[in-house]
Design an enzyme around this catalytic site. Structure first.
Site, PDB file in Angstrom:
ATOM      1  CE1 TYR A   9     -19.688  54.843  75.686  1.00 17.72           C
ATOM      2  CE2 TYR A   9     -19.587  53.620  73.630  1.00 17.72           C
ATOM      3  CZ  TYR A   9     -19.456  54.807  74.325  1.00 17.72           C
ATOM      4  OH  TYR A   9     -19.108  55.941  73.650  1.00 17.72           O
ATOM      5  CB  SER A  63     -21.063  54.924  69.894  1.00 18.28           C
ATOM      6  OG  SER A  63     -19.919  54.122  69.715  1.00 18.28           O
TER       7      SER A  63
END
Length: 293
Positions: A156, A143
């Protein structure tokens, strides 16, 4: 059109988090290129529907990627039914409700790492002998959070930074075997998971402290096509939207945003809101899909 370096026609592709979002979109694009698909997802019925939508070249299996033994069994089933594995897309991922490290539920923290990091590791470890045998390719979905500030999404961001390093090391280690690996980095993708996250009052407050272009979701097809093309090119990096690639290269400069975020009163308000909200308790894992790649 230039012939791809790695032609997926007839190849077996295993996708985790394949029932929806980035995983399913990528699978559909690879199926159109002639690949045979194994869609793995914690939501078995959704995976079955997704495979049926693709057609007879796709199968579906229900599995929790955080369970190493279950993943090994699922991979054995794929090999038995499809004859091997050429490409792996470790895409499954979850995100907890927004919280600071002061307020986050430890069980939620652990669950995110169990799925987003250990789930990728379990997927790679179980499939790697087959990929090596076929001189194939592995994609791990990280990401933009791998290199950007993860305030109120630290579990995350931590997991995605670790996945980046796993993928980079894997590419070097696969080279002597004639196989390859790549890391996908995406900004916000327009998936159900992103819509749920953006409905949060805390996330809305944080977004107001950031440039609009930074958090504006892009259509899922851009991520799916980036991965599909990345596989054909055996790419080391796949990115979308346009700002992600230069931001990754300039990550040392981007880190300077930490200071701005530290001083921004709107971000302070979002943090206080997150910490004043009722702490989220651990819940059964939602269907695995990536909010960002």
């Amino acid at each position: 059109m230039t012939r791809p370096v790695f032609d997926v026609d007839g190849k077996v592709v295993l996708v985790t988090g394949g029932a929806r979002g980035i995983g399913h979109d990528t699978a559909c694009r690879l199926a159109l290129r002639g690949a045979r698909l194994a869609l793995l997802d914690i939501d078995g019925p959704a995976a079955e529907r997704a495979a049926a939508a693709i057609g007879p070249g796709a199968i579906a299996l229900a599995v929790d990627v955080s369970d190493a033994a279950a993943m090994a069994d699922a991979v054995a089933t794929v090999v038995e039914r499809l004859g091997g594995i050429d490409v792996v897309i470790a895409n499954a991922g979850i995100e907890p409700p927004p919280a600071t490290m002061l307020s986050v539920d430890p069980a939620q923290f652990d669950r995110v790492l169990a799925v987003n990091l250990h789930g990728v590791w379990n997927t790679v470890k179980a499939t790697l002998p087959h990929v090596v045998a076929r001189r194939g390719h592995v994609v791990v979905v990280a990401s933009a959070y791998a290199f950007m500030n993860g305030a109120m999404a630290a579990p995350y961001a931590i997991s995605k930074a670790a996945v980046e390093q796993l993928g980079r090391a894997l590419r070097s280690e696969l080279a002597p075997h004639g196989a390859t690996a790549g890391v996908a980095y995406f900004g916000f993708i327009d998936t159900d998971l992103t819509r749920r996250a953006f409905a949060s009052e805390v996330v809305g407050a944080a977004r107001r402290a950031l440039p609009g272009w930074l958090t504006r979701p892009i259509e899922v097809g851009r991520a799916g096509e980036a991965i599909a093309r990345g596989i054909e090119r055996r790419s080391a990096r796949m990115t979308a939207p346009g700002w992600v690639a230069p931001a990754s290269v300039l990550r040392g400069v981007i880190a300077g945003l930490d200071g701005l975020m530290t001083r921004d009163r709107r971000m302070h308000a979002a943090i206080h809101l997150a910490e004043s909200s009722k702490p989220a308790v651990a819940e059964p894992a939602p269907p695995a899909e990536a909010r960002t790649g």
